[in-house]
Each structure stands twice: as structure tokens, then as C-alpha cells.
Design a protein around this motif. Structure first.
Motif, PDB file in Angstrom:
ATOM      1  N   ALA A 116      42.345  27.619  14.436  1.00  0.00           N
ATOM      2  CA  ALA A 116      40.903  27.394  14.663  1.00  0.00           C
ATOM      3  C   ALA A 116      40.631  27.002  16.150  1.00  0.00           C
ATOM      4  CB  ALA A 116      40.123  26.442  13.825  1.00  0.00           C
ATOM      5  N   VAL A 117      39.883  27.764  16.844  1.00  0.00           N
ATOM      6  CA  VAL A 117      39.670  27.412  18.429  1.00  0.00           C
ATOM      7  C   VAL A 117      37.934  26.961  18.601  1.00  0.00           C
ATOM      8  CG1 VAL A 117      39.607  28.597  20.561  1.00  0.00           C
ATOM      9  CG2 VAL A 117      41.319  29.047  19.017  1.00  0.00           C
ATOM     10  N   PRO A 118      37.753  25.852  18.949  1.00  0.00           N
ATOM     11  CA  PRO A 118      36.377  25.375  18.938  1.00  0.00           C
ATOM     12  C   PRO A 118      35.721  26.239  20.097  1.00  0.00           C
ATOM     13  CG  PRO A 118      37.916  23.571  20.005  1.00  0.00           C
ATOM     14  CD  PRO A 118      38.750  24.866  19.351  1.00  0.00           C
ATOM     15  N   THR A 119      34.624  26.554  19.729  1.00  0.00           N
ATOM     16  CA  THR A 119      33.686  27.330  20.728  1.00  0.00           C
ATOM     17  C   THR A 119      32.502  26.398  21.074  1.00  0.00           C
ATOM     18  OG1 THR A 119      32.383  28.201  18.940  1.00  0.00           O
ATOM     19  CG2 THR A 119      33.991  29.438  19.793  1.00  0.00           C
ATOM     20  N   ASN A 120      32.220  26.609  22.441  1.00  0.00           N
ATOM     21  CA  ASN A 120      30.930  25.712  22.934  1.00  0.00           C
ATOM     22  C   ASN A 120      29.960  26.633  23.098  1.00  0.00           C
ATOM     23  OD1 ASN A 120      32.677  23.444  22.980  1.00  0.00           O
ATOM     24  ND2 ASN A 120      33.108  23.744  25.106  1.00  0.00           N
TER      25      ASN A 120
END
Length: 120
Positions: A116-120
Motif C-alpha cells: 500500500a502506497v499512501p497518496t496525497n
């Protein structure tokens, strides 16, 4: 019959503990072998011999009772070992048993396919 033997076994064990504690150890212990408390009833050597023989007799009775109780309990349908008992149950219910009689390990949590890659 088993209850009678268990009660007798308890009393023999208690007497054996008492006799062992009364014996004179290297440092004096709780021994009654000295003539200070006994007067002229028995000499130190006579008391030691009496306590040694009493210990041997009580130990023989103790082992015979333990063996008799074990043999009497062998043929019953009762649980014979703490390892024969059912496995402890899991929080969600009972744990399935593994082939060796041990409880199965819980399943590993599923891992996501991609991190899981956090997105801004």
C-alpha cells in the motif's frame, strides 16, 4: 477402594515427611537425638536407628501404595495423562487437532498483492 488407598497414601506421605524432618542432619537440624530434650529415654544412636528404620518402612509403604494406585487406575476409562486431555480451545471456538494430537496453528493473515502506497 481407591479413595481409601488415597487417604492412606496421604497419611503415609505426611508421616514420612515428619520422620525425615525429625532426623538429625549434619548441622543438627530438627533432630530429637540429643539427650537434652529426651532425657534418658533413648540414646542418640538408638533414636537415629529408630528413625532410620521408620523412614525405610514408611518409604516402602509409600512406594507400594503409589504402585497399587497406579495399577488400579490403569484399566479405567479415565484420563491417564495430562497430555491426553483435549487441546485448549481457540478464542473463536475449538481448535482442530493436528495429526500428532497437538492443536493446529492459526492460519497466517493474507498478504496484499501490492504494497500500500499512501497518496496525497
Amino acid at each position: 477402594m481407591t479413595t481409601v488407598l488415597l487417604v492412606l497414601h496421604f497419611f503415609v506421605a505426611a508421616a514420612l515427611i515428619g520422620v525425615v524432618l525429625l532426623q538429625r542432619s549434619e548441622g543438627g537440624g530438627l533432630g530429637i537425638g540429643s539427650s537434652q530434650g529426651m532425657g534418658n529415654f533413648m540414646s542418640g544412636r538408638g533414636t537415629a536407628n529408630l528413625l532410620t528404620r521408620a523412614t525405610a518402612v514408611l518409604a516402602t509403604i509409600f512406594f507400594a501404595l503409589a504402585l497399587a494406585l497406579g495399577l488400579m487406575n490403569q484399566g479405567t476409562g479415565r484420563q491417564r495423562s495430562i497430555f491426553d486431555s483435549a487441546a485448549p480451545s481457540a478464542p473463536g471456538g475449538t481448535a482442530p487437532a493436528a495429526p500428532g494430537g497437538l492443536p493446529a496453528l492459526p492460519a497466517a493473515p493474507a498478504t496484499p498483492a501490492a504494497p500500500a502506497v499512501p497518496t496525497n
